[in-house]
Design a protein around this motif. Structure first.
Motif, PDB file in Angstrom:
ATOM      1  N   GLY A 137       0.794  -1.218   0.000  1.00 52.58           N
ATOM      2  CA  GLY A 137       0.000   0.000   0.000  1.00 52.58           C
ATOM      3  C   GLY A 137       0.829   1.272   0.000  1.00 52.58           C
ATOM      4  N   TYR A 138       2.139   1.149   0.085  1.00 49.93           N
ATOM      5  CA  TYR A 138       3.018   2.323   0.130  1.00 49.93           C
ATOM      6  C   TYR A 138       3.740   2.571  -1.197  1.00 49.93           C
ATOM      7  CZ  TYR A 138       2.327   2.134   5.135  1.00 49.93           C
ATOM      8  OH  TYR A 138       1.769   2.130   6.368  1.00 49.93           O
ATOM      9  N   ALA A 139       3.265   1.967  -2.266  1.00 47.75           N
ATOM     10  CA  ALA A 139       3.930   2.087  -3.568  1.00 47.75           C
ATOM     11  C   ALA A 139       3.990   3.533  -4.041  1.00 47.75           C
ATOM     12  CB  ALA A 139       3.229   1.224  -4.602  1.00 47.75           C
ATOM     13  N   ALA A 140       2.983   4.336  -3.733  1.00 46.03           N
ATOM     14  CA  ALA A 140       2.961   5.732  -4.172  1.00 46.03           C
ATOM     15  C   ALA A 140       4.089   6.541  -3.530  1.00 46.03           C
ATOM     16  CB  ALA A 140       1.616   6.369  -3.833  1.00 46.03           C
ATOM     17  N   TYR A 141       4.638   6.075  -2.432  1.00 41.36           N
ATOM     18  CA  TYR A 141       5.744   6.758  -1.759  1.00 41.36           C
ATOM     19  C   TYR A 141       7.088   6.101  -2.070  1.00 41.36           C
ATOM     20  CZ  TYR A 141       1.745   8.406   0.872  1.00 41.36           C
ATOM     21  OH  TYR A 141       0.535   8.923   1.220  1.00 41.36           O
ATOM     22  N   VAL A 142       7.077   4.786  -2.191  1.00 43.47           N
ATOM     23  CA  VAL A 142       8.336   4.053  -2.359  1.00 43.47           C
ATOM     24  C   VAL A 142       8.899   4.225  -3.762  1.00 43.47           C
ATOM     25  CG1 VAL A 142       9.365   1.759  -2.345  1.00 43.47           C
ATOM     26  CG2 VAL A 142       7.745   2.392  -0.566  1.00 43.47           C
ATOM     27  N   TRP A 143       8.082   4.016  -4.802  1.00 44.08           N
ATOM     28  CA  TRP A 143       8.605   4.062  -6.158  1.00 44.08           C
ATOM     29  C   TRP A 143       9.098   5.450  -6.567  1.00 44.08           C
ATOM     30  CZ3 TRP A 143      10.471  -0.184  -7.462  1.00 44.08           C
ATOM     31  CH2 TRP A 143       9.861  -1.381  -7.145  1.00 44.08           C
ATOM     32  N   PRO A 144       8.415   6.529  -6.212  1.00 43.93           N
ATOM     33  CA  PRO A 144       9.003   7.851  -6.516  1.00 43.93           C
ATOM     34  C   PRO A 144      10.314   8.099  -5.769  1.00 43.93           C
ATOM     35  CG  PRO A 144       6.660   8.078  -6.166  1.00 43.93           C
ATOM     36  CD  PRO A 144       7.023   6.680  -5.790  1.00 43.93           C
ATOM     37  N   ALA A 145      10.430   7.544  -4.568  1.00 44.72           N
ATOM     38  CA  ALA A 145      11.684   7.698  -3.833  1.00 44.72           C
ATOM     39  C   ALA A 145      12.817   6.975  -4.560  1.00 44.72           C
ATOM     40  CB  ALA A 145      11.537   7.160  -2.417  1.00 44.72           C
ATOM     41  N   TYR A 146      12.528   5.778  -5.061  1.00 46.85           N
ATOM     42  CA  TYR A 146      13.534   5.058  -5.851  1.00 46.85           C
ATOM     43  C   TYR A 146      13.876   5.835  -7.122  1.00 46.85           C
ATOM     44  CZ  TYR A 146      13.554   0.673  -3.204  1.00 46.85           C
ATOM     45  OH  TYR A 146      13.717  -0.283  -2.241  1.00 46.85           O
ATOM     46  N   ALA A 147      12.869   6.364  -7.790  1.00 49.48           N
ATOM     47  CA  ALA A 147      13.105   7.117  -9.026  1.00 49.48           C
ATOM     48  C   ALA A 147      13.967   8.354  -8.756  1.00 49.48           C
ATOM     49  CB  ALA A 147      11.777   7.525  -9.648  1.00 49.48           C
ATOM     50  N   LEU A 148      13.669   9.064  -7.696  1.00 53.69           N
ATOM     51  CA  LEU A 148      14.452  10.243  -7.339  1.00 53.69           C
ATOM     52  C   LEU A 148      15.890   9.865  -6.997  1.00 53.69           C
ATOM     53  CD1 LEU A 148      14.446  13.290  -6.870  1.00 53.69           C
ATOM     54  CD2 LEU A 148      13.789  12.818  -4.508  1.00 53.69           C
ATOM     55  N   PHE A 149      16.056   8.778  -6.265  1.00 54.59           N
ATOM     56  CA  PHE A 149      17.393   8.311  -5.913  1.00 54.59           C
ATOM     57  C   PHE A 149      18.209   8.018  -7.167  1.00 54.59           C
ATOM     58  CE2 PHE A 149      20.059   4.507  -5.456  1.00 54.59           C
ATOM     59  CZ  PHE A 149      21.052   5.024  -4.647  1.00 54.59           C
ATOM     60  N   PHE A 150      17.614   7.295  -8.114  1.00 60.11           N
ATOM     61  CA  PHE A 150      18.360   6.953  -9.325  1.00 60.11           C
ATOM     62  C   PHE A 150      18.594   8.170 -10.207  1.00 60.11           C
ATOM     63  CE2 PHE A 150      17.030   2.565  -8.281  1.00 60.11           C
ATOM     64  CZ  PHE A 150      18.300   2.012  -8.259  1.00 60.11           C
ATOM     65  N   ALA A 151      17.678   9.127 -10.221  1.00 61.57           N
ATOM     66  CA  ALA A 151      17.889  10.353 -10.990  1.00 61.57           C
ATOM     67  C   ALA A 151      19.075  11.140 -10.420  1.00 61.57           C
ATOM     68  CB  ALA A 151      16.624  11.207 -10.980  1.00 61.57           C
ATOM     69  N   VAL A 152      19.148  11.233  -9.111  1.00 61.50           N
ATOM     70  CA  VAL A 152      20.272  11.935  -8.476  1.00 61.50           C
ATOM     71  C   VAL A 152      21.575  11.172  -8.706  1.00 61.50           C
ATOM     72  CG1 VAL A 152      21.246  12.618  -6.244  1.00 61.50           C
ATOM     73  CG2 VAL A 152      18.861  13.113  -6.772  1.00 61.50           C
ATOM     74  N   LEU A 153      21.514   9.867  -8.649  1.00 60.37           N
ATOM     75  CA  LEU A 153      22.701   9.046  -8.881  1.00 60.37           C
ATOM     76  C   LEU A 153      23.230   9.247 -10.300  1.00 60.37           C
ATOM     77  CD1 LEU A 153      24.394   6.889  -7.381  1.00 60.37           C
ATOM     78  CD2 LEU A 153      22.960   5.180  -8.472  1.00 60.37           C
ATOM     79  N   ILE A 154      22.338   9.287 -11.272  1.00 57.29           N
ATOM     80  CA  ILE A 154      22.750   9.499 -12.659  1.00 57.29           C
ATOM     81  C   ILE A 154      23.304  10.911 -12.841  1.00 57.29           C
ATOM     82  CG2 ILE A 154      21.865   9.729 -15.015  1.00 57.29           C
ATOM     83  CD1 ILE A 154      19.984   7.350 -14.316  1.00 57.29           C
ATOM     84  N   ALA A 155      22.637  11.898 -12.269  1.00 52.83           N
ATOM     85  CA  ALA A 155      23.115  13.281 -12.376  1.00 52.83           C
ATOM     86  C   ALA A 155      24.481  13.435 -11.708  1.00 52.83           C
ATOM     87  CB  ALA A 155      22.107  14.230 -11.739  1.00 52.83           C
ATOM     88  N   ASP A 156      24.662  12.755 -10.588  1.00 57.15           N
ATOM     89  CA  ASP A 156      25.943  12.810  -9.869  1.00 57.15           C
ATOM     90  C   ASP A 156      27.058  12.156 -10.675  1.00 57.15           C
ATOM     91  OD1 ASP A 156      26.806  14.002  -7.568  1.00 57.15           O
ATOM     92  OD2 ASP A 156      26.726  12.178  -6.365  1.00 57.15           O
ATOM     93  N   THR A 157      26.717  11.225 -11.518  1.00 52.33           N
ATOM     94  CA  THR A 157      27.703  10.565 -12.368  1.00 52.33           C
ATOM     95  C   THR A 157      28.022  11.398 -13.596  1.00 52.33           C
ATOM     96  OG1 THR A 157      26.894   8.412 -11.637  1.00 52.33           O
ATOM     97  CG2 THR A 157      28.201   8.444 -13.639  1.00 52.33           C
TER      98      THR A 157
END
Length: 68
Positions: free
Chosen positions: A12-32
């Motif tokens: 039931g927490y998918a609306a919070y978890v998946w955007p958090a993962y997406a944001l994490f990977f976006a920052v990781l890619i930008a940091d690279t």
């Protein structure tokens, strides 16, 4: 509900978890990518500076003092 659907629903927490993962990977890619893009820009600036310097030296060769 299958196990895979249950996993993606995240209890039931998918609306919070998946955007958090997406944001994490976006920052990781930008940091690279940021240092690579910065390196390219700095190298291009240095090449341009060296080209200007060598063109300036070709236009105005250093004068050598006459020996007595």
């Amino acid at each position: 509900m299958s196990a895979l659907q249950h996993f993606f629903a995240m209890g039931g927490y998918a609306a919070y978890v998946w955007p958090a993962y997406a944001l994490f990977f976006a920052v990781l890619i930008a940091d690279t990518l940021a240092p690579r893009l910065r390196r390219r820009r700095v190298l291009a600036e240095l090449r341009a500076r060296l080209a200007r310097q060598s063109a300036r030296q070709e236009r105005n060769p250093p004068s050598t003092p006459a020996s007595p």
